[in-house]
Design a protein around this motif. Structure first.
Motif, PDB file in Angstrom:
ATOM      1  N   ILE A 138       0.839  -1.203   0.000  1.00  0.00           N
ATOM      2  CA  ILE A 138       0.000   0.000   0.000  1.00  0.00           C
ATOM      3  C   ILE A 138       0.873   1.252   0.000  1.00  0.00           C
ATOM      4  O   ILE A 138       0.665   2.180  -0.781  1.00  0.00           O
ATOM      5  CB  ILE A 138      -0.938  -0.021   1.230  1.00  0.00           C
ATOM      6  CG1 ILE A 138      -2.076  -1.008   1.003  1.00  0.00           C
ATOM      7  CG2 ILE A 138      -1.476   1.373   1.520  1.00  0.00           C
ATOM      8  CD1 ILE A 138      -2.984  -1.174   2.190  1.00  0.00           C
ATOM      9  N   THR A 167       1.178   3.939  -3.053  1.00  0.00           N
ATOM     10  CA  THR A 167       0.837   5.339  -2.825  1.00  0.00           C
ATOM     11  C   THR A 167       1.954   6.249  -3.311  1.00  0.00           C
ATOM     12  O   THR A 167       1.723   7.265  -3.961  1.00  0.00           O
ATOM     13  CB  THR A 167       0.605   5.592  -1.326  1.00  0.00           C
ATOM     14  OG1 THR A 167      -0.260   4.587  -0.827  1.00  0.00           O
ATOM     15  CG2 THR A 167      -0.007   6.954  -1.089  1.00  0.00           C
ATOM     16  N   GLY A 206       2.231   6.027  -7.277  1.00  0.00           N
ATOM     17  CA  GLY A 206       1.095   6.495  -8.065  1.00  0.00           C
ATOM     18  C   GLY A 206       0.446   5.336  -8.813  1.00  0.00           C
ATOM     19  O   GLY A 206       0.996   4.240  -8.887  1.00  0.00           O
ATOM     20  N   THR A 229      -5.753  -8.174  -7.099  1.00  0.00           N
ATOM     21  CA  THR A 229      -7.166  -8.002  -6.785  1.00  0.00           C
ATOM     22  C   THR A 229      -7.332  -7.117  -5.553  1.00  0.00           C
ATOM     23  O   THR A 229      -8.138  -6.189  -5.543  1.00  0.00           O
ATOM     24  CB  THR A 229      -7.815  -9.377  -6.536  1.00  0.00           C
ATOM     25  OG1 THR A 229      -7.428 -10.256  -7.577  1.00  0.00           O
ATOM     26  CG2 THR A 229      -9.303  -9.279  -6.513  1.00  0.00           C
ATOM     27  N   THR A 230      -6.538  -7.409  -4.517  1.00  0.00           N
ATOM     28  CA  THR A 230      -6.657  -6.639  -3.283  1.00  0.00           C
ATOM     29  C   THR A 230      -6.275  -5.178  -3.499  1.00  0.00           C
ATOM     30  O   THR A 230      -6.999  -4.268  -3.086  1.00  0.00           O
ATOM     31  CB  THR A 230      -5.761  -7.255  -2.199  1.00  0.00           C
ATOM     32  OG1 THR A 230      -6.098  -8.630  -2.067  1.00  0.00           O
ATOM     33  CG2 THR A 230      -5.954  -6.555  -0.879  1.00  0.00           C
ATOM     34  N   PHE A 283      -8.806  -3.392  -5.500  1.00  0.00           N
ATOM     35  CA  PHE A 283     -10.011  -3.187  -4.694  1.00  0.00           C
ATOM     36  C   PHE A 283      -9.842  -1.975  -3.782  1.00  0.00           C
ATOM     37  O   PHE A 283     -10.798  -1.259  -3.498  1.00  0.00           O
ATOM     38  CB  PHE A 283     -10.310  -4.438  -3.865  1.00  0.00           C
ATOM     39  CG  PHE A 283     -11.512  -4.300  -2.978  1.00  0.00           C
ATOM     40  CD1 PHE A 283     -12.783  -4.219  -3.518  1.00  0.00           C
ATOM     41  CD2 PHE A 283     -11.375  -4.237  -1.604  1.00  0.00           C
ATOM     42  CE1 PHE A 283     -13.894  -4.077  -2.702  1.00  0.00           C
ATOM     43  CE2 PHE A 283     -12.480  -4.089  -0.783  1.00  0.00           C
ATOM     44  CZ  PHE A 283     -13.743  -4.012  -1.331  1.00  0.00           C
ATOM     45  N   LEU A 284      -8.623  -1.743  -3.317  1.00  0.00           N
ATOM     46  CA  LEU A 284      -8.367  -0.591  -2.448  1.00  0.00           C
ATOM     47  C   LEU A 284      -8.152   0.682  -3.262  1.00  0.00           C
ATOM     48  O   LEU A 284      -7.792   1.716  -2.714  1.00  0.00           O
ATOM     49  CB  LEU A 284      -7.140  -0.854  -1.567  1.00  0.00           C
ATOM     50  CG  LEU A 284      -7.323  -1.949  -0.515  1.00  0.00           C
ATOM     51  CD1 LEU A 284      -6.020  -2.206   0.220  1.00  0.00           C
ATOM     52  CD2 LEU A 284      -8.410  -1.562   0.467  1.00  0.00           C
ATOM     53  N   LEU A 302      -5.879   1.126  -5.730  1.00  0.00           N
ATOM     54  CA  LEU A 302      -4.477   1.400  -6.034  1.00  0.00           C
ATOM     55  C   LEU A 302      -4.054   0.813  -7.373  1.00  0.00           C
ATOM     56  O   LEU A 302      -2.895   0.834  -7.732  1.00  0.00           O
ATOM     57  CB  LEU A 302      -3.577   0.842  -4.922  1.00  0.00           C
ATOM     58  CG  LEU A 302      -3.760   1.517  -3.559  1.00  0.00           C
ATOM     59  CD1 LEU A 302      -3.082   0.710  -2.469  1.00  0.00           C
ATOM     60  CD2 LEU A 302      -3.194   2.922  -3.593  1.00  0.00           C
TER      61      LEU A 302
END
Lengths: 345, 306
Positions: free
Chosen positions: B154, B158, B161, B238-239, B242-243, B245
Motif C-alpha cells: 500500500i 501510494t 502512483g 485483486t486486493t 479493490f483498495l 491502487l
C-alpha cells in the motif's frame, strides 16, 4: 607467536571456573532479540527515506486530490525544505509523530490512531482464536486418516478457501446474510461494531457487539483456518512416519491415545509458530475486511489515509503494522526455541 | 571388438548428451504431471481462462467497457441478453469479466516474473558469495520477509502512483523475499558439490559458476515456486485494485469489485455484479495452486499424497 596458545591455555580454565560464557539459551534469546531490533531499525529508516527518494514534487503527493490552503502548503514546503538530516533527526526523536501531524485530521497521528486500535484487536484476536482451534482440529482429523472421505472433502474445501480474496468472501457474506438474497432474510447488520447509543459495557451491549462482529469474524476465521489446517495436516502426516509412533502402537496404545498423547503435541509446534508468524499478517489482512464491514479499526483508517493520501498518517500506520509483525515474529521465535531445544544451537 | 557397435553413442558430443538427458527428464516430468488429476484439472482451467483473455476483443468489442455507450438499465439481474446482469452504469458484467481476465492475468504473470527474477538473483548471489555481500543480502531478505506484505504494498503504491506498470512493480518488489530464501538454501547445498569445486579450480568466474552451474540446479525449484507465486500475485492485484491502487484506465477483476462495492452493489443486493469477478479470481488462483502442488509433488516425491 607463542601468545596465541598462551591465551587459549589460560582462558579455558578461567571460563570453566567462572561459568563466564553465556549459555546457548541466552545466546539464542540475545540473537533473536537483536535480529528483531535490527529489523525495526531498518523499517524506521526505510519508512523515512522511501517517501523522500521518490521522484516528483512531494507536495503533490501530500496534497493529491484535495484543495489545500496555500498557507498550509507553505508550511509543508518549509518543513520539507529543511535539510534532510534535520528532518531525519526530527523523525528519529519520535518515529511515529516525527513526520508531522495528520494532514487530513489536523491532529497528532497518535491521537488519530489511538481509538482505532481496539476494534482491530477485537476482530483479529477473536478470528485468530477461532481459526486456530477449528483449523488445528480439521488438520488433525484429515491428516490422521489421510486419503479418507473426510480428508478429501476438507482438503479440497480448504484449498478453495485458500484461493479466495478475503474481502470478496466478506462481500458475499454481507449480501447473503446481511442484505438477504431470495428467501434468505437479512439476519446481521451490514456494518459497524455496535448499534449507536447502546452501552457496550452492559450485557446487552456485549451481545450487540458480538452480533455485529459475527460476519466479519467468521469471514476472517474461515479464510485463515484454511492455511492452519493445511499446515497442521502436513505436520501430522510428517509425524505418522516417525518411529516413536510405531513404539507407541507396539506397546498396545489405542489409536486415539497415540494420536492425542504422541502425534498431536509434536505436530502442534509448527502450526503454533505459524499462528504467531501470521498474527502480523492477519493485522494486514484485516485492512480489507474492516473496509468492507465498515469497522472503525486500523484497517479502515489505512484505507481512509490512502484517499488523500494522508502521508504522515500512512507512515505511522506502516510503522505500527511492521512493529506488530516484528514483535509477533520475535515471540514465535522465542516460543519455538522454548519448546524445541534443537533450534537453540 | 571392444568398439561399441552403436554408432550414436560414439559421436555424441557433450552438448548432445546434455540435450538428450534434458529431453528424457522433460518427458518423465510430463508423464508424471499427466498422471496428476488435480494438476491436469488446474491446467485445463488455466487454458480456458488464457483463451478467453486472448480472445477477449473477438468476444466483446472494447466499446462494451465504455460507460457512455452502455444502453441497458443499471443493476439488471442476469437474463438471456446479459448472462451475468449489468453493472451500475448498465454495462454487461460478462463483458467486464472477460476483459478483466486480460489485466488480471498479465499483471499476475508480469509481477511474478519480476519477483522471481529478483528473488533468484538475490538468492543465488547471497548463497554464492560468503563475505559481506552474501551476509548483507541475507539480512536484507530477512528484513523484507518480516515487513507485513499488504501495508508495504500500500505504501509503495501510494508513493509510486497509480498505473499498470506501477502495480506490477509494487507486487514484484514486495513478494521476492520468500523466493530468495528458498533459492539461497538450495544454492548453499549446490555450492558444496564437487563439480563446483572443479569449476572453481579451472578458473571459472563467479558469474560463470552462478549461471552455468548453480542456476540450472535451482531452476526446477524456481519453476515450482513460480506457479505458486502467480496465485499470490493475482490475489495481490485483486486486493490492491479493490483498495483503489490499481491502474485507473484498465478493467481488472479487482477493479470491477472496487466499482461494485463503491456503487452500492451490496445494499442493492446485486450479487451477480460481485460474484462473477470473485469466482474468476478463485478459479484462476486455484488453478495455479493445483498446478504448483502437482509440480512440487513430482520434484519432491516425499510430499506425495500430502
Amino acid at each position: 607467536m607463542s601468545v596465541v596458545p598462551d591465551v587459549a591455555a589460560t582462558a579455558s580454565p578461567v571460563r570453566q571456573q567462572q561459568h563466564w560464557s553465556p549459555s546457548p539459551t541466552s545466546r539464542y534469546v540475545a540473537r533473536r532479540v537483536l535480529a528483531a531490533i535490527s529489523t525495526f531499525i531498518f523499517v524506521i529508516f526505510f519508512n523515512f527515506f522511501l517517501f523522500r527518494i521518490m521522484p516528483g514534487d512531494p507536495i503533490a503527493l501530500y496534497t493529491r486530490g484535495r484543495n489545500v490552503d496555500p498557507i498550509q502548503i507553505h508550511e509543508l514546503r518549509a518543513r520539507l525544505n529543511a535539510p534532510i538530516m534535520e528532518q531525519f533527526g526530527q523523525y528519529l526523536r519520535n518515529p511515529f509523530t516525527g513526520n508531522g501531524p495528520s494532514v487530513k485530521y489536523s491532529a497528532p497521528v497518535w491521537e488519530v490512531i489511538g481509538p482505532h486500535v481496539w476494534p482491530t484487536i477485537l476482530l483479529v484476536g477473536s478470528a485468530t482464536i477461532i481459526a486456530t482451534i477449528v483449523g488445528v482440529w480439521l488438520g488433525i482429523r484429515s491428516g490422521w486418516n489421510r486419503g479418507g472421505k473426510f480428508d478429501q472433502v476438507s482438503t479440497n474445501t480448504t484449498l478453495v478457501l485458500y484461493s479466495m480474496p478475503e474481502f470478496w468472501f466478506g462481500m458475499i457474506m454481507l449480501i447473503v446474510f446481511a442484505v438477504g438474497v431470495g428467501p434468505i432474510p437479512g439476519l446481521f447488520p451490514t456494518g459497524g461494531i455496535s448499534t449507536p447509543g447502546v452501552d457496550t459495557s452492559s450485557v446487552k451491549g456485549v451481545l450487540d457487539v458480538a452480533w455485529h462482529l459475527f460476519l466479519p469474524v467468521t469471514t476472517l476465521a474461515v479464510i485463515y483456518l484454511a492455511e492452519y489446517s493445511l499446515i497442521m495436516r502436513a505436520s501430522i502426516i510428517d509425524e505418522t512416519s516417525q518411529d516413536y509412533l510405531k513404539t507407541a502402537r507396539a506397546k498396545g496404545l489405542m489409536d486415539k491415545m497415540v494420536r492425542r498423547k504422541h502425534a498431536v503435541p509434536n505436530a502442534l509446534l509448527p502450526t503454533m509458530t505459524l499462528v504467531f508468524l501470521n498474527l502480523g499478517f492477519v493485522v494486514g489482512g484485516a485492512i480489507t475486511i474492516e473496509f468492507v464491514f465498515s469497522i472503525n479499526g486500523l484497517g479502515s483508517l489505512t484505507v481512509d489515509a490512502l484517499s488523500g493520501p494522508d502521508v504522515p498518517l500512512l507512515q505511522a500506520l506502516f510503522l505500527l503494522f511492521s512493529g506488530a509483525v516484528i514483535f509477533a515474529n520475535l515471540v514465535a521465535d522465542l516460543l519455538y526455541g522454548y519448546f524445541d531445544p534443537r533450534v537453540r544451537t | 571388438m571392444s568398439v561399441p557397435t552403436d554408432d550414436s553413442r560414439k559421436i555424441a558430443s557433450p552438448r548432445a548428451i546434455t540435450r538428450t538427458r534434458r529431453r528424457a527428464s522433460r518427458r518423465l516430468f510430463l508423464t508424471s504431471f499427466r498422471s496428476s488429476r488435480s494438476g491436469m484439472f488446474g491446467l485445463t482451467l488455466l487454458a480456458i481462462f488464457a483463451l478467453v483473455a486472448i480472445l477477449a476483443p473477438l468476444i466483446f468489442p472494447r466499446s462494451a467497457l465504455d460507460v457512455t455507450q452502455a444502453t441497458a438499465a443499471p443493476f439488471l439481474p442476469p437474463s438471456f441478453e446479459f448472462p451475468l446482469g449489468t453493472d451500475d452504469s448498465g454495462r454487461s458484467v460478462l463483458a467486464l469479466v472477460v476483459w478483466g481476465a486480460r489485466i488480471s492475468l498479465v499483471v499476475g504473470l508480469a509481477a511474478t516474473v519480476l519477483s522471481m527474477f529478483i528473488g533468484t538473483a538475490v538468492g543465488i548471489t547471497s548463497g554464492h558469495f560468503r563475505g559481506w555481500l552474501g551476509a548483507g543480502l541475507d539480512r536484507l531478505t530477512d528484513w523484507f520477509l518480516v515487513i507485513p506484505y499488504l501495508p508495504l504494498a500500500i505504501v509503495l503504491a501510494t508513493v509510486l502512483g497509480r498505473s499498470l506498470l506501477n502495480i506490477i512493480i509494487v507486487i514484484g518488489v514486495t513478494s521476492w523475499p520468500s523466493t530468495a530464501r528458498i533459492i539461497r538454501a538450495q544454492t548453499l547445498s549446490v555450492e558444496g558439490r564437487p563439480y563446483l569445486e572443479r569449476a572453481k579450480a579451472l578458473g571459472g568466474s563467479n558469474f560463470h559458476q552462478m549461471t552455468k552451474h548453480v542456476l540450472p540446479n535451482v531452476m526446477p525449484l524456481v519453476l515450482a515456486n513460480t506457479t505458486l507465486a502467480v496465485s499470490i500475485s493475482i490475489l495481490s492485484e485483486t486486493t490492491l485494485s479493490f483498495l483503489g491502487l490499481g491502474s485507473p484506465d484498465d478493467v481488472s477483476w479487482g477493479s470491477i469489485l472496487e466499482e461494485g462495492f463503491a456503487a452500492g452493489a451490496i445494499s442493492q443486493g446485486a450479487w451477480w455484479y460481485l460474484a462473477a469477478p470473485g469466482i474468476c479470481v478463485v478459479l484462476v488462483v486455484l488453478a495455479f495452486n493445483l498446478i504448483g502442488r502437482a509440480i512440487e509433488n513430482i520434484l519432491d516425491p516425499r510430499l506425495e499424497l500430502s
